[in-house]
Write a protein that holds these residues in place. Sequence first.
Motif, short mmCIF file in Angstrom:
data_model
loop_
_atom_site.label_atom_id
_atom_site.label_comp_id
_atom_site.label_asym_id
_atom_site.label_seq_id
_atom_site.Cartn_x
_atom_site.Cartn_y
_atom_site.Cartn_z
N VAL A 8 46.57 44.95 3.60
CA VAL A 8 45.22 44.82 4.16
C VAL A 8 45.27 43.99 5.43
N ALA A 9 46.06 42.93 5.42
CA ALA A 9 46.20 42.08 6.59
C ALA A 9 46.83 42.85 7.75
N SER A 10 47.80 43.70 7.45
CA SER A 10 48.45 44.48 8.51
C SER A 10 47.48 45.50 9.10
N ILE A 11 46.65 46.11 8.26
CA ILE A 11 45.66 47.08 8.74
C ILE A 11 44.63 46.38 9.62
N GLY A 29 46.34 43.97 17.32
CA GLY A 29 47.60 43.25 17.15
C GLY A 29 48.83 44.12 17.39
N SER A 30 49.98 43.50 17.38
CA SER A 30 51.24 44.20 17.60
C SER A 30 51.51 45.18 16.46
N ILE A 31 51.84 46.40 16.82
CA ILE A 31 52.14 47.43 15.82
C ILE A 31 53.41 47.07 15.05
N SER A 32 54.46 46.66 15.75
CA SER A 32 55.73 46.36 15.09
C SER A 32 55.62 45.16 14.16
N GLU A 33 54.87 44.15 14.57
CA GLU A 33 54.72 42.96 13.73
C GLU A 33 53.84 43.26 12.50
N ALA A 34 52.85 44.09 12.67
CA ALA A 34 51.95 44.39 11.56
C ALA A 34 52.59 45.30 10.53
N THR A 35 53.45 46.20 11.00
CA THR A 35 54.03 47.20 10.09
C THR A 35 55.50 46.96 9.75
N GLY A 36 56.19 46.14 10.54
CA GLY A 36 57.61 45.93 10.33
C GLY A 36 58.46 47.02 10.96
N LEU A 37 57.84 47.94 11.70
CA LEU A 37 58.56 49.02 12.36
C LEU A 37 58.96 48.56 13.76
N LYS A 38 60.17 48.04 13.88
CA LYS A 38 60.63 47.44 15.14
C LYS A 38 60.68 48.46 16.28
N GLU A 44 56.77 48.73 21.52
CA GLU A 44 56.09 49.01 22.79
C GLU A 44 54.85 49.90 22.62
N TYR A 45 54.55 50.25 21.39
CA TYR A 45 53.42 51.16 21.15
C TYR A 45 52.14 50.38 20.87
N LYS A 46 51.04 51.03 21.19
CA LYS A 46 49.72 50.47 20.92
C LYS A 46 48.90 51.50 20.14
N ALA A 47 47.94 51.00 19.39
CA ALA A 47 47.10 51.89 18.58
C ALA A 47 46.10 52.65 19.45
N VAL A 48 45.89 53.91 19.09
CA VAL A 48 44.85 54.71 19.73
C VAL A 48 43.63 54.67 18.79
N GLY A 49 42.71 53.76 19.05
CA GLY A 49 41.56 53.62 18.16
C GLY A 49 41.92 52.86 16.89
N ASN A 105 50.81 62.09 2.41
CA ASN A 105 51.14 62.33 1.01
C ASN A 105 50.35 61.37 0.14
N GLY A 106 49.46 61.90 -0.69
CA GLY A 106 48.65 61.06 -1.56
C GLY A 106 47.64 60.24 -0.79
N SER A 107 47.45 59.00 -1.20
CA SER A 107 46.51 58.09 -0.54
C SER A 107 47.25 57.34 0.56
N SER A 108 46.79 57.51 1.80
CA SER A 108 47.51 56.92 2.93
C SER A 108 46.55 56.33 3.96
N THR A 109 47.06 55.43 4.76
CA THR A 109 46.34 54.89 5.92
C THR A 109 47.18 55.21 7.14
N ILE A 110 46.65 56.00 8.04
CA ILE A 110 47.43 56.42 9.19
C ILE A 110 46.92 55.75 10.47
N CYS A 111 47.77 55.75 11.47
CA CYS A 111 47.39 55.18 12.77
C CYS A 111 48.11 55.98 13.86
N VAL A 112 47.34 56.47 14.81
CA VAL A 112 47.91 57.17 15.96
C VAL A 112 48.27 56.11 17.00
N VAL A 113 49.49 56.16 17.51
CA VAL A 113 49.96 55.16 18.46
C VAL A 113 50.51 55.85 19.72
#
Length: 220
Positions: A116-119, A126-135, A139-144, A210-218
């Motif tokens: 929840v904190a990462s979302i 916030g930083s995408i890599s820091e929030a998700t752990g995907l190093k 350099e990516y940013k969220a689109v919306g 797949n199933g219940s997910s939270t997605i983010c376009v970056v």
Amino acid sequence: MKKRIIAILSCILAISMVGTNFAAPSIQGGNQNSGQTGRSGGGGGSRSGGGSRSRSSSRGSSSTGTSGGTKTGTKTTGTNTQASTTTTGFFGALDNGHATVPAPGSETTGLPEKVVASINSINEGGSISEATGLKEFAEYKAVGKTLALITTDAQGKISDVPTKVRIYVPNMVEGKDIKVIAYANITGNWAPTEVFGINHQDKTLDTSINGSSTICVVYK
């Protein structure tokens, strides 16, 4: 001689009394008419005029208030409409799949606090890599904002089956490197998802969940 003098005095007295009787009604009548005219015309006119002005002013204030409220409502509605058109949305499932969005307010229900904190961090810029752990997405940013989706079967029950979905991305800009990441409840991790197609004209993007997910376009 005395009788004649008395008779003359009597005549003078009688004439004087007759003159007085004729003069009195004229003065009294003039005062009454003048007084009534003043009260009826001035007082009545003042009450009527004052009342009319008061009611007119009251209607004017009421009308202004209503108009102001309508304008405010219109502006608020306009702002809401504009805000909604900049939010990533669910367009539909593809290939006869089934997917839906959770009820408003329940997008993060049941998720671990860390997730929840990462979302929230992503949605606050916030930083995408820091929030998700995907190093690799440093350099990516969220689109919306993030978007919660649930895949279901034909009966509407949550189904852990990979499903292709089409996402509406109004902020998508042509010429950018656009990808999709998702937190899947079934795995408990953030991971990139495959992008099958992008339509810049329609502002849509096809991906898989797949199933219940939270997605983010970056993008970068």
